[in-house]
Design a protein around this motif. Structure first.
Motif, short mmCIF file in Angstrom:
data_model
loop_
_atom_site.label_atom_id
_atom_site.label_comp_id
_atom_site.label_asym_id
_atom_site.label_seq_id
_atom_site.Cartn_x
_atom_site.Cartn_y
_atom_site.Cartn_z
N LYS A 1 0.35 8.24 -5.51
CA LYS A 1 0.69 8.76 -4.18
C LYS A 1 -0.38 9.75 -3.75
CE LYS A 1 4.36 11.08 -1.55
NZ LYS A 1 4.36 10.08 -0.47
N VAL A 2 -1.02 9.46 -2.66
CA VAL A 2 -2.02 10.34 -2.06
C VAL A 2 -1.33 11.09 -0.93
CG1 VAL A 2 -4.24 10.46 -0.87
CG2 VAL A 2 -3.86 8.73 -2.65
N VAL B 1 0.95 3.61 -3.56
CA VAL B 1 0.90 2.28 -4.19
C VAL B 1 1.98 2.22 -5.25
CG1 VAL B 1 -0.54 0.57 -5.33
CG2 VAL B 1 -1.62 2.32 -3.92
N SER B 2 2.79 1.18 -5.20
CA SER B 2 3.82 0.98 -6.21
C SER B 2 3.29 0.12 -7.36
CB SER B 2 5.05 0.31 -5.58
OG SER B 2 5.62 1.15 -4.60
N GLU B 3 4.04 0.08 -8.43
CA GLU B 3 3.68 -0.77 -9.57
C GLU B 3 3.55 -2.22 -9.11
OE1 GLU B 3 3.27 -0.12 -12.84
OE2 GLU B 3 4.12 1.88 -13.16
N GLY B 4 2.44 -2.85 -9.44
CA GLY B 4 2.24 -4.26 -9.13
C GLY B 4 1.97 -4.59 -7.68
N GLU B 5 1.71 -3.58 -6.87
CA GLU B 5 1.52 -3.78 -5.44
C GLU B 5 0.04 -3.82 -5.09
OE1 GLU B 5 3.62 -1.97 -1.45
OE2 GLU B 5 2.84 -0.53 -2.90
N ILE C 1 -3.31 -2.63 -7.09
CA ILE C 1 -4.66 -2.74 -6.53
C ILE C 1 -4.71 -2.07 -5.17
CG2 ILE C 1 -6.44 -4.34 -5.70
CD1 ILE C 1 -5.37 -6.40 -7.70
N ILE C 2 -5.78 -1.28 -4.95
CA ILE C 2 -6.11 -0.79 -3.61
C ILE C 2 -7.40 -1.49 -3.20
CG2 ILE C 2 -6.67 1.20 -2.17
CD1 ILE C 2 -5.21 2.97 -4.13
N ASP D 1 0.30 -6.68 -0.02
CA ASP D 1 1.71 -6.49 0.32
C ASP D 1 1.86 -5.57 1.52
OD1 ASP D 1 2.93 -7.87 -2.07
OD2 ASP D 1 1.72 -6.36 -3.09
N ARG D 2 0.97 -4.56 1.60
CA ARG D 2 1.01 -3.61 2.71
C ARG D 2 -0.40 -3.24 3.12
NH1 ARG D 2 2.64 1.32 1.92
NH2 ARG D 2 2.51 1.32 -0.36
N HIS D 3 -0.51 -2.73 4.36
CA HIS D 3 -1.80 -2.34 4.91
C HIS D 3 -1.73 -0.94 5.53
CE1 HIS D 3 -3.08 -6.59 4.74
NE2 HIS D 3 -1.86 -6.86 5.18
#
Length: 234
Positions: free
Chosen positions: A4-5, A25-29, A183-184, A198-200
């Motif tokens: 978490k930033v 970012v969550s686990e596996g996201e 991953i980011i 998954d998200r942007h």
């Protein structure tokens, strides 16, 4: 939540680049950071891994605020940045590049990397400088896996690569995602982003101005036009 930033402010000299960026970012996201050139995407990655030290805010990784720790300590905890320039050792072989990064506790060994990147196994005796751009990118990602990352950050992984190589790397990243890797991704190719993420988040002038799920982003032509100046065909 693995990372978490929270409201980070980062500078280059007196230039205030990040002005309160918050992402998670969550686990596996898989999460993407989108935006025009100079928006602050790469600076966000560098701030997370400690190459740039935020002046304000927190970077909480697995419950601990890592702001202020040296970059090597943040990396040893499991936050790995694959930079845009890839940073491979061109005078070392592919296999030497991989094994020098290996950690004893890593869930990833040579066999695992070669299974995802068969080209690297074919080129394992070649020097890093003898590889094509796409192969060098595969090597950079494979080397990152050998360090046993819990969060892997990729900065423009398919920039300048031929479409057939882009497709190959996307397929490989999908395999890595399937292992549960967080991953980011910073990437200009929106088709690649929407295949993987998954998200942007969209960053503009050092601030997060938009956040959405992949489905919401695909349906939001206005956001793509307003913030990115592009549109994509799904």
């Amino acid at each position: 939540m693995i990372l978490k930033v929270d409201e980070i402010h980062s500078y280059y000299g007196k230039s205030h680049i990040l002005q309160g960026v918050s992402v998670s970012v969550s686990e596996g996201e898989v999460v993407t950071l989108l935006g025009r050139n100079g928006a602050g995407k790469t600076t966000t990655l560098k701030s997370i891994v400690g190459v740039v030290r935020p002046h304000q805010g927190k970077v909480v990784f697995q419950g601990d605020n890592v702001v202020g720790l040296p970059a090597y300590q943040i990396a040893s905890r499991g936050v790995c940045l694959v930079p845009e320039h890839r940073g491979i050792f061109k005078l070392l072989t592919v296999e030497e590049n991989l094994t020098m990064a290996a950690r004893r506790d890593s869930a990833w060994g040579l066999k695992d990397v070669y299974k995802i990147f068969p080209r690297l196994q074919e080129r394992r005796k070649n020097g890093g400088g003898q590889l094509s751009g796409g192969e060098q990118q595969m090597l950079a990602i494979g080397r990152a896996l050998m360090t046993h990352p819990k969060v892997m950050m990729l900065d423009e992984p398919v920039e300048g690569l031929a479409p057939v190589i882009v497709d190959e790397i996307v397929a490989q990243l999908k395999l890595i995602k399937a292992t549960g890797m967080s991953i980011i991704l910073v990437e200009q190719n929106l088709e690649v982003c929407t295949q993987l993420a998954d998200r942007h988040y969209i960053i503009e002038q050092g601030r997060v101005v938009y956040a959405a799920s992949n489905a919401e982003f695909l349906a939001d032509d206005g956001a793509k036009d307003r913030y990115l100046g592009v549109n994509i065909v799904a």
